[in-house]
Design a protein around this motif. Structure first.
Motif, mmCIF file in Angstrom:
data_model
loop_
_atom_site.group_PDB
_atom_site.id
_atom_site.type_symbol
_atom_site.label_atom_id
_atom_site.label_comp_id
_atom_site.label_asym_id
_atom_site.label_seq_id
_atom_site.Cartn_x
_atom_site.Cartn_y
_atom_site.Cartn_z
ATOM 1 N N ARG A 37 0.835 -1.205 0.000
ATOM 2 C CA ARG A 37 0.000 0.000 0.000
ATOM 3 C C ARG A 37 0.866 1.249 0.000
ATOM 4 O O ARG A 37 0.550 2.237 -0.647
ATOM 5 C CB ARG A 37 -0.933 0.030 1.212
ATOM 6 N N TRP A 38 1.957 1.228 0.751
ATOM 7 C CA TRP A 38 2.822 2.392 0.874
ATOM 8 C C TRP A 38 3.603 2.657 -0.415
ATOM 9 O O TRP A 38 3.655 3.781 -0.893
ATOM 10 C CB TRP A 38 3.781 2.188 2.040
ATOM 11 N N GLY A 41 0.901 1.742 -4.117
ATOM 12 C CA GLY A 41 -0.367 2.457 -4.284
ATOM 13 C C GLY A 41 -1.452 1.594 -4.879
ATOM 14 O O GLY A 41 -1.783 0.541 -4.351
ATOM 15 N N LYS A 42 -2.004 2.016 -6.013
ATOM 16 C CA LYS A 42 -3.125 1.289 -6.613
ATOM 17 C C LYS A 42 -2.704 -0.055 -7.206
ATOM 18 O O LYS A 42 -3.544 -0.884 -7.515
ATOM 19 C CB LYS A 42 -3.820 2.141 -7.668
#
Length: 68
Positions: A37-38, A41-42
């Motif tokens: 996630r960090w 991202g997507k």
């Protein structure tokens, strides 16, 4: 040591090892997920892919791959 104390001790060790392995699995999966996630991202991995990566890391199989 032989007798009832030895079976209790063995049971305690098995339970402790199982809890430790489960904790490593959970921390590894959450760690892969958070890092994804960090940094990605997507394009981050879902939890299933993170669990897969944790298992192949713990077992040192590796497979030489990364999920897409």
């Amino acid at each position: 040591m032989v007798g009832p104390d030895s079976s209790r001790l063995l049971r305690e060790r098995i339970v402790a090892a199982s809890i430790a392995l489960l904790a490593i699995f959970v921390v590894g999966t959450v760690g892969y997920w958070l890092m994804g996630r960090w940094y990605l991202g997507k394009y981050a991995w879902d939890v299933g892919e993170c669990a897969y990566m944790t298992v192949i890391t713990i077992t040192t199989v590796g497979f030489g791959e990364l999920p897409h």
